[in-house]
Design a protein around this motif. Structure first.
Motif, PDB file in Angstrom:
ATOM      1  N   GLY A  37       0.808  -1.220   0.000  1.00  0.00           N
ATOM      2  CA  GLY A  37       0.000   0.000   0.000  1.00  0.00           C
ATOM      3  C   GLY A  37       0.837   1.264   0.000  1.00  0.00           C
ATOM      4  O   GLY A  37       0.307   2.361   0.080  1.00  0.00           O
ATOM      5  N   ALA A  38       2.158   1.119  -0.095  1.00  0.00           N
ATOM      6  CA  ALA A  38       3.044   2.288  -0.044  1.00  0.00           C
ATOM      7  C   ALA A  38       3.028   3.040  -1.361  1.00  0.00           C
ATOM      8  O   ALA A  38       2.870   2.451  -2.425  1.00  0.00           O
ATOM      9  N   ALA A  39       3.184   4.338  -1.286  1.00  0.00           N
ATOM     10  CA  ALA A  39       3.284   5.173  -2.483  1.00  0.00           C
ATOM     11  C   ALA A  39       4.741   5.480  -2.760  1.00  0.00           C
ATOM     12  O   ALA A  39       5.598   5.396  -1.872  1.00  0.00           O
ATOM     13  N   ALA A  40       5.034   5.866  -4.017  1.00  0.00           N
ATOM     14  CA  ALA A  40       6.423   6.121  -4.407  1.00  0.00           C
ATOM     15  C   ALA A  40       7.033   7.258  -3.601  1.00  0.00           C
ATOM     16  O   ALA A  40       8.233   7.287  -3.376  1.00  0.00           O
ATOM     17  N   GLY A  41       6.218   8.202  -3.151  1.00  0.00           N
ATOM     18  CA  GLY A  41       6.750   9.340  -2.410  1.00  0.00           C
ATOM     19  C   GLY A  41       6.944   9.090  -0.928  1.00  0.00           C
ATOM     20  O   GLY A  41       7.355   9.977  -0.189  1.00  0.00           O
ATOM     21  N   ASP A  42       6.643   7.877  -0.476  1.00  0.00           N
ATOM     22  CA  ASP A  42       6.764   7.581   0.952  1.00  0.00           C
ATOM     23  C   ASP A  42       8.208   7.420   1.397  1.00  0.00           C
ATOM     24  O   ASP A  42       8.505   7.449   2.588  1.00  0.00           O
ATOM     25  N   PHE A  43       9.109   7.189   0.451  1.00  0.00           N
ATOM     26  CA  PHE A  43      10.512   6.964   0.779  1.00  0.00           C
ATOM     27  C   PHE A  43      11.391   7.839  -0.105  1.00  0.00           C
ATOM     28  O   PHE A  43      11.048   8.139  -1.243  1.00  0.00           O
ATOM     29  N   CYS A  44      12.517   8.247   0.431  1.00  0.00           N
ATOM     30  CA  CYS A  44      13.479   9.066  -0.322  1.00  0.00           C
ATOM     31  C   CYS A  44      14.839   8.399  -0.305  1.00  0.00           C
ATOM     32  O   CYS A  44      15.279   7.893   0.730  1.00  0.00           O
ATOM     33  N   LEU A  45      15.475   8.402  -1.447  1.00  0.00           N
ATOM     34  CA  LEU A  45      16.836   7.894  -1.564  1.00  0.00           C
ATOM     35  C   LEU A  45      17.781   9.069  -1.769  1.00  0.00           C
ATOM     36  O   LEU A  45      17.479   9.993  -2.524  1.00  0.00           O
ATOM     37  N   LEU A  46      18.922   9.048  -1.119  1.00  0.00           N
ATOM     38  CA  LEU A  46      19.917  10.103  -1.239  1.00  0.00           C
ATOM     39  C   LEU A  46      21.248   9.485  -1.638  1.00  0.00           C
ATOM     40  O   LEU A  46      21.754   8.592  -0.962  1.00  0.00           O
ATOM     41  N   GLU A  47      21.783   9.961  -2.761  1.00  0.00           N
ATOM     42  CA  GLU A  47      23.063   9.446  -3.247  1.00  0.00           C
ATOM     43  C   GLU A  47      24.196  10.267  -2.627  1.00  0.00           C
ATOM     44  O   GLU A  47      24.242  11.490  -2.792  1.00  0.00           O
ATOM     45  N   LEU A  48      25.100   9.615  -1.915  1.00  0.00           N
ATOM     46  CA  LEU A  48      26.176  10.302  -1.214  1.00  0.00           C
ATOM     47  C   LEU A  48      27.531   9.935  -1.786  1.00  0.00           C
ATOM     48  O   LEU A  48      27.769   8.770  -2.143  1.00  0.00           O
ATOM     49  N   GLN A  71      15.623  27.498  -2.552  1.00  0.00           N
ATOM     50  CA  GLN A  71      15.956  26.144  -2.980  1.00  0.00           C
ATOM     51  C   GLN A  71      16.745  25.461  -1.867  1.00  0.00           C
ATOM     52  O   GLN A  71      17.735  25.996  -1.380  1.00  0.00           O
ATOM     53  N   ALA A  72      16.286  24.291  -1.450  1.00  0.00           N
ATOM     54  CA  ALA A  72      16.934  23.608  -0.326  1.00  0.00           C
ATOM     55  C   ALA A  72      18.363  23.217  -0.666  1.00  0.00           C
ATOM     56  O   ALA A  72      18.672  22.838  -1.793  1.00  0.00           O
ATOM     57  N   LEU A  83      20.511  20.178  -3.670  1.00  0.00           N
ATOM     58  CA  LEU A  83      19.731  18.942  -3.699  1.00  0.00           C
ATOM     59  C   LEU A  83      18.934  18.912  -4.999  1.00  0.00           C
ATOM     60  O   LEU A  83      18.108  19.791  -5.247  1.00  0.00           O
ATOM     61  N   LYS A  84      19.178  17.923  -5.842  1.00  0.00           N
ATOM     62  CA  LYS A  84      18.486  17.818  -7.123  1.00  0.00           C
ATOM     63  C   LYS A  84      17.813  16.448  -7.221  1.00  0.00           C
ATOM     64  O   LYS A  84      18.421  15.426  -6.885  1.00  0.00           O
ATOM     65  N   ILE A  85      16.554  16.433  -7.675  1.00  0.00           N
ATOM     66  CA  ILE A  85      15.864  15.158  -7.872  1.00  0.00           C
ATOM     67  C   ILE A  85      16.264  14.569  -9.221  1.00  0.00           C
ATOM     68  O   ILE A  85      16.202  15.243 -10.252  1.00  0.00           O
ATOM     69  N   ALA A  86      16.699  13.320  -9.210  1.00  0.00           N
ATOM     70  CA  ALA A  86      17.054  12.610 -10.437  1.00  0.00           C
ATOM     71  C   ALA A  86      16.026  11.503 -10.662  1.00  0.00           C
ATOM     72  O   ALA A  86      15.884  10.596  -9.827  1.00  0.00           O
ATOM     73  N   ASP A  87      15.256  11.581 -11.761  1.00  0.00           N
ATOM     74  CA  ASP A  87      14.285  10.539 -12.077  1.00  0.00           C
ATOM     75  C   ASP A  87      14.988   9.357 -12.721  1.00  0.00           C
ATOM     76  O   ASP A  87      16.025   9.494 -13.380  1.00  0.00           O
ATOM     77  N   TYR A 125      15.535   9.658  -7.016  1.00  0.00           N
ATOM     78  CA  TYR A 125      16.424   9.779  -5.862  1.00  0.00           C
ATOM     79  C   TYR A 125      17.019  11.179  -5.862  1.00  0.00           C
ATOM     80  O   TYR A 125      17.004  11.892  -6.877  1.00  0.00           O
ATOM     81  N   TRP A 126      17.537  11.591  -4.707  1.00  0.00           N
ATOM     82  CA  TRP A 126      18.179  12.894  -4.579  1.00  0.00           C
ATOM     83  C   TRP A 126      19.672  12.737  -4.846  1.00  0.00           C
ATOM     84  O   TRP A 126      20.322  11.855  -4.283  1.00  0.00           O
ATOM     85  N   GLU A 127      20.193  13.599  -5.699  1.00  0.00           N
ATOM     86  CA  GLU A 127      21.635  13.612  -5.901  1.00  0.00           C
ATOM     87  C   GLU A 127      22.183  14.968  -5.459  1.00  0.00           C
ATOM     88  O   GLU A 127      21.491  15.987  -5.497  1.00  0.00           O
TER      89      GLU A 127
END
Length: 389
Positions: A37-48, A71-72, A83-87, A125-127
């Motif tokens: 039942g989870a949505a795609a926006g429920d979790f965030c990935l961060l590339e370090l 801008q964060a 912080l940039k969102i990468a699809d 994910y966030w890069e």
């Protein structure tokens, strides 16, 4: 339902895959009750990058900073990142305890089936991209209430704004180390900027004392300065002025300051130029030299990023142009400079764009990106790539 080995082998045959070319262990993935039942926006990935990952593993923190209209950015202790969102076209699955092929090889697993539950998923994910810290706001905040001396009416007003370190860390989009460095550049004390006239008053007290005592500018004793000037100004302000315009050292147990002639000459020039829109260059140089302490020599090289000389006017003129008054954004900075002057030599423009250079970026690279070059009387000059209104 859990798959059997026969069902897995049948699937491999349909896919025309040779089981002998694959690892014997098989991961069978399935969504659990929570993940289904989870949505795609429920979790965030961060590339370090490895260094940031190591900092987290060592117990340090990363902080996201920015007001609602900004801008964060993400900050480590000493660096700032956009912080940039990468699809991604591939769905990214979160699988706790999932074993990689390398781990399975080490275990020398046989033909076993590993049933694994998917915890969640994401389509992006966030890069992180290293950027210059956003420090212009720092000066703006501190200029709300500059320190004008202990006798100022502002000091009697308890409602005047004052900022703590925590306030600045909360509002400025930069790492703690970058903020503290900029506070030193701004000559801030107790996180307030000294009003320039008051700063000059302090400096004049110090230089006049040096002259009257016939001290060397390379060896100004702290304790004697505090004793002699303490009745005139707060001792902490006298010491702060010495720190701003000199380098502290200890000799035979006594604290001394080596005063920086370039900084003192630069301050004197600013004092002269801030009261004039434009100044005849020859007259300015004469007055400037007379205004600095005896023994110090003025030079236009001391004014890089503070004042600009117009060699094409007759007579030649000089005027105040402080780099910290220019826009922080790259394109806006170049627009501002080219609206002021159509064509620049690299020597003239360099002090006003040096701070825009990122890691491994040169002034030449910035000029190539934001300007056109041409030859004028045998000298290379730069003009805007865009029309300037």
């Amino acid at each position: 339902m859990k798959r059997t080995r026969d069902e897995v082998d049948a699937t491999l045959q349909i896919a025309k895959l040779n089981a002998a070319e694959l690892l014997p262990a098989v991961h069978c993935l399935g969504f659990g009750p929570g993940a289904s039942g989870a949505a795609a926006g429920d979790f965030c990935l961060l590339e370090l990058e490895p260094t940031l990952c190591q900092q987290l593993e060592d117990g340090h923190s990363l902080v996201i900073r920015g007001d609602k209209d900004e801008q964060a950015v993400l900050c480590s202790k000493d660096k700032t990142y956009d912080l940039k969102i990468a699809d991604t076209s591939n769905m990214l699955l979160f699988i706790p305890g999932c074993k990689t092929p390398d781990q399975l090889k080490k275990e020398d697993s046989h033909c076993n089936i590993i049933h694994t539950e998917i915890f969640g998923f994401s389509n992006n994910y966030w890069e992180l991209r290293r950027r210059r810290p956003k420090l212009k706001k720092l000066k703006k905040l501190l200029m709300e209430n500059p320190y004008e001396g202990p006798d100022s009416q502002k000091e009697k007003d308890s409602n005047s704004s004052k900022y703590t370190t925590e306030d600045l860390l909360d509002q400025i989009q930069a790492s703690e180390e970058e903020i503290m460095t900029q506070l030193q550049v701004l000559n801030a004390c107790y996180w307030r900027i000294l009003e320039f006239d008051y700063e000059m008053k302090l400096l004049n007290h110090v230089t006049q004392l040096v002259d009257s005592e016939s001290w060397s500018f390379g060896k100004v004793p702290l304790n004697t300065c505090l004793q002699e000037l303490g009745p005139l100004e707060p001792e902490e302000m006298i010491e702060h002025c010495l720190k701003c315009y000199g380098k502290k050292y200890v000799d035979e147990g006594e604290v001394y300051f080596e005063l920086d002639a370039d900084k003192i000459c630069r301050a004197a020039a600013r004092m002269l130029l801030q009261n004039a829109v434009k100044f005849n260059l020859a007259e300015f140089q004469e007055v400037w030299q007379q205004s600095v302490p005896e023994g110090m020599v003025t030079s236009l090289d001391q004014l890089k990023g503070l004042a600009l000389v117009d060699r094409h006017s007759r007579p030649e003129i000089i005027f105040l142009l402080k780099v910290d008054d220019l826009p922080e954004d790259n394109q806006e900075r170049f627009n501002s400079l080219f609206s002021l002057r159509e064509k620049w030599t690299e020597e003239d423009i360099a002090p006003y764009i040096q701070d825009l250079c990122g890691e491994k970026q040169t002034i030449g690279a910035l000029l190539t990106k934001y300007s056109h070059s041409s030859m004028q009387n045998g000298v290379k000059v730069y003009n805007s790539r865009r029309p300037i209104s």
